[in-house]
Design a protein around this motif. Structure first.
Motif, short mmCIF file in Angstrom:
data_model
loop_
_atom_site.label_atom_id
_atom_site.label_comp_id
_atom_site.label_asym_id
_atom_site.label_seq_id
_atom_site.Cartn_x
_atom_site.Cartn_y
_atom_site.Cartn_z
N SER A 4 8.12 -11.55 -11.35
CA SER A 4 7.05 -12.22 -12.10
C SER A 4 5.69 -12.15 -11.43
O SER A 4 4.67 -12.35 -12.09
CB SER A 4 7.42 -13.69 -12.33
OG SER A 4 7.61 -14.37 -11.12
N ILE A 5 5.63 -11.84 -10.11
CA ILE A 5 4.34 -11.75 -9.45
C ILE A 5 3.48 -10.66 -10.06
O ILE A 5 2.25 -10.75 -10.10
CB ILE A 5 4.51 -11.52 -7.92
CG1 ILE A 5 3.19 -11.71 -7.18
CG2 ILE A 5 5.06 -10.12 -7.64
CD1 ILE A 5 2.70 -13.13 -7.15
N PHE A 29 1.72 -12.15 -12.99
CA PHE A 29 0.59 -12.99 -12.58
C PHE A 29 -0.63 -12.12 -12.31
O PHE A 29 -1.75 -12.43 -12.74
CB PHE A 29 0.96 -13.80 -11.33
CG PHE A 29 -0.16 -14.63 -10.79
CD1 PHE A 29 -0.64 -15.72 -11.49
CD2 PHE A 29 -0.76 -14.29 -9.59
CE1 PHE A 29 -1.69 -16.48 -11.01
CE2 PHE A 29 -1.82 -15.05 -9.08
CZ PHE A 29 -2.28 -16.16 -9.79
N GLY A 30 -0.42 -11.00 -11.60
CA GLY A 30 -1.52 -10.07 -11.37
C GLY A 30 -2.05 -9.48 -12.67
O GLY A 30 -3.26 -9.30 -12.83
N ALA A 41 -2.06 -10.92 -15.63
CA ALA A 41 -2.86 -11.94 -16.31
C ALA A 41 -4.27 -12.00 -15.72
O ALA A 41 -5.27 -12.06 -16.44
CB ALA A 41 -2.17 -13.29 -16.20
N LEU A 42 -4.35 -11.96 -14.38
CA LEU A 42 -5.66 -11.97 -13.73
C LEU A 42 -6.44 -10.69 -14.04
O LEU A 42 -7.65 -10.73 -14.30
CB LEU A 42 -5.49 -12.14 -12.22
CG LEU A 42 -6.77 -12.27 -11.39
CD1 LEU A 42 -7.56 -13.50 -11.85
CD2 LEU A 42 -6.44 -12.38 -9.91
N SER A 51 5.63 -8.22 -2.56
CA SER A 51 5.02 -9.07 -3.58
C SER A 51 3.52 -8.83 -3.69
O SER A 51 2.95 -8.84 -4.79
CB SER A 51 5.31 -10.54 -3.28
OG SER A 51 6.69 -10.81 -3.32
N PHE A 97 1.67 -7.45 -6.96
CA PHE A 97 0.52 -8.13 -7.53
C PHE A 97 -0.60 -7.14 -7.86
O PHE A 97 -1.22 -7.21 -8.92
CB PHE A 97 0.02 -9.21 -6.57
CG PHE A 97 -1.25 -9.88 -7.00
CD1 PHE A 97 -1.24 -10.87 -7.98
CD2 PHE A 97 -2.47 -9.53 -6.43
CE1 PHE A 97 -2.42 -11.49 -8.38
CE2 PHE A 97 -3.65 -10.14 -6.83
CZ PHE A 97 -3.62 -11.13 -7.80
N GLY A 102 0.21 -5.36 -10.79
CA GLY A 102 -0.05 -6.23 -11.93
C GLY A 102 -1.51 -6.17 -12.37
O GLY A 102 -1.81 -6.14 -13.57
N TRP A 145 0.50 -11.78 -20.62
CA TRP A 145 1.04 -11.74 -19.27
C TRP A 145 1.44 -13.11 -18.75
O TRP A 145 2.36 -13.23 -17.94
CB TRP A 145 0.04 -11.06 -18.34
CG TRP A 145 -0.04 -9.61 -18.69
CD1 TRP A 145 -1.07 -8.95 -19.27
CD2 TRP A 145 1.01 -8.66 -18.54
NE1 TRP A 145 -0.74 -7.64 -19.50
CE2 TRP A 145 0.53 -7.44 -19.05
CE3 TRP A 145 2.30 -8.71 -18.02
CZ2 TRP A 145 1.30 -6.28 -19.06
CZ3 TRP A 145 3.07 -7.56 -18.03
CH2 TRP A 145 2.57 -6.37 -18.54
N ILE A 146 0.79 -14.16 -19.23
CA ILE A 146 1.24 -15.51 -18.88
C ILE A 146 2.62 -15.75 -19.48
O ILE A 146 3.54 -16.24 -18.80
CB ILE A 146 0.23 -16.56 -19.37
CG1 ILE A 146 -1.06 -16.46 -18.56
CG2 ILE A 146 0.82 -17.97 -19.25
CD1 ILE A 146 -2.18 -17.33 -19.07
N MET A 180 5.12 -13.67 -17.64
CA MET A 180 5.46 -14.27 -16.35
C MET A 180 6.44 -15.43 -16.52
O MET A 180 7.39 -15.57 -15.75
CB MET A 180 4.18 -14.77 -15.66
CG MET A 180 4.41 -15.40 -14.30
SD MET A 180 2.84 -15.81 -13.48
CE MET A 180 2.16 -17.01 -14.63
#
Length: 475
Positions: free
Chosen positions: A58-59, A62-63, A65-66, A108, A112, A115, A394-395, A398
């Motif tokens: 899931s990391i 998170f990347g 989404a950012l 990780s 990220f 991501g 992406w949220i 995740m």
């Protein structure tokens, strides 16, 4: 002066440009698919618990989404092409870093970074494609991006299977470097979006791009006039979101659509396919990996259904059919896991149902959500709206990636799959209530309907069928 071609013909250069842009989807798919085969070996090497495995998976989301959040301002200021170049560079760095990681923490970090690359690609590529392609093939060209994602997933599954015999998880993750370099070189040859050029008052460059991509100078000139008229309204997404209720509606719809796509349950199949085949009774790594390859191949082939039908049947009918298929399949899988899978026949029935589920997703929610999210946002808030919807994807992604193994461990496999079945039923209802049909309708007309106050499900109605609203557009 170029010779006019029949309007039904598509400029070959347009197809080539769209294909190169869609290569971003290939990297997207590779990064989604590769972790499924590598995860068991990574878990053994670094002694990871189920929770730690969920973090590794899931990391990246998170990347993403950012990355999607940053992509709106970036693509607006730098342009679509330079944003794609940056995404390709991040793919290269992230892939190499994952391959040489010596701990879960280092892995990780580079996951990220991957991501971030995926977030940039997932925002910029559909946006670029929607602005490059003529409206009569816009749906098919954006669906090409989804096809490339599925091909990337399949390629990752095949690579994982070939490398699984020796447990070479570093090669599984590092091999993505090579297509990332191809993407970088390919994007260097792409023209900038004519819409973005017109927004920057670079009308001569925009005209040159359109002459390259359209069948005649006349067609290019007509489209440029439409674009110049529409771009008089400058990008002011946050201001528009605060003060215009109609734009808030389209933004919320984009967010809702992306949550609908992710909560079908397809994401868990892509990330945890070997685990699902283990639940279905396939105990050996070889069986699980080849089952994963078959799932990936089904995903690719079924996406051609969407490409062939999206501009003929329309978006909404295909979505309703796809969600219905997925709801039924999740219900059947939940029942089979509840009653127990003990015989080879039951195992293969479970696989068949899973493949039908994948078909339902790949022909509907997979590509069509991206199509709709690129179509429903008004130009003045386009970058902001697509940023919000992509970040929501992406949220939600995740959330799904970080909870699946926990759900399996706590409420069990049957209840987990039944839960996804219920969520698909909810998606059917939401499609009826809110999703518009946008087939063969220009982006400008969709915007006019939205700002006139039409119900969301009606903003894709053609001019002669539009349900005129009494609500005035807020300027």
């Amino acid at each position: 002066m170029t010779t006019s071609s029949p309007s039904s013909q598509i400029n070959r250069q347009t197809i080539l440009v769209c294909f190169l842009a869609a290569l971003a989807g290939l990297l997207f798919g590779l990064d989604m698919g590769v972790i499924a085969g590598a995860l068991p070996f990574i878990a053994d090497e670094f002694t990871l618990t189920s929770h730690h495995q969920e973090i590794v998976v899931s990391i990246m989301m998170f990347g993403a989404a950012l990355g999607a959040l940053c992509s709106g301002p970036m693509s607006s200021s730098l342009g679509r092409r330079k944003s794609l170049l940056l995404g390709a560079l991040l793919f290269v760095v992230g892939s190499i870093g994952c391959a040489i990681a010596t701990s879960m923490e280092i892995l990780s970090v580079f996951r990220f970074i991957l991501g971030l690359a995926v977030g940039v690609a997932s925002f910029t590529a559909p946006l670029y494609l929607s602005e490059i392609a003529p409206e009569r093939i816009r749906g098919s060209m954006i669906s090409l991006y989804q096809l490339m994602i599925t091909i990337g997933i399949l390629a990752a599954f095949l690579s994982d299977t070939a490398l699984s015999a020796g447990g070479h998880w570093r090669w599984m993750l590092g091999i993505i470097t090579f297509p990332a370099l191809v993407l970088f070189v390919g994007v260097l040859t792409l023209p900038e979006s004519p819409r973005w050029l017109a927004m920057r008052n670079k009308n001569e460059l925009a005209a040159r791009v359109l002459k390259l991509l359209r069948n005649s100078d006349r067609e290019a000139a007509e489209e440029l006039n439409q674009i110049r008229e529409s771009v008089k309204m400058k990008q002011r997404g946050w201001q528009l979101f605060r003060h215009n209720a109609h734009f808030r509606r389209s933004t919320y719809l984009g967010v809702l659509l992306q949550f609908m796509q992710q909560f079908t349950g397809m994401t868990v199949i892509m990330y945890y396919a070997p685990k699902i085949f283990e639940i279905a009774g396939f105990s050996t790594t070889r069986e699980q990996m080849w089952g994963t390859v078959i799932a990936g191949l089904t995903n690719v082939l079924a996406t051609f259904i969407a490409i062939g039908l999206v501009d003929r049947w329309g978006r909404k009918p295909i979505l309703k059919l796809g969600f219905s298929v997925m709801a039924i399949c999740m219900g059947i899988l939940g029942y089979m896991f509840y009653s127990g899978i003990t015989t080879p026949v039951e195992q293969y029935v479970a696989v068949a149902v899973l493949l039908i589920f994948i078909t339902g997703f790949a022909m509907s929610a997979g590509p069509l959500i991206w199509v709709l999210c690129s179509e429903i946002q008004p130009l003045a808030g386009r970058d902001f709206g697509v940023t919000c919807s992509t970040m929501a994807n992406w949220i939600a992604n995740m959330i799904i990636g970080a909870t699946f193994l926990t759900l399996i461990d706590t409420i069990g496999s049957p209840n987990t799959f039944w839960l996804y079945g219920i969520l698909n039923v909810i998606c059917i209802v939401l499609t009826f209530l809110f999703v518009p049909e946008t087939k063969n309708i220009s982006l400008e007309h969709i915007e006019r309907n939205l700002m006139r106050g039409e119900a969301l499900r009606h903003i894709g109605q053609p001019p002669h069928r539009s349900l005129s609203s009494r609500a005035a557009a807020v300027k």
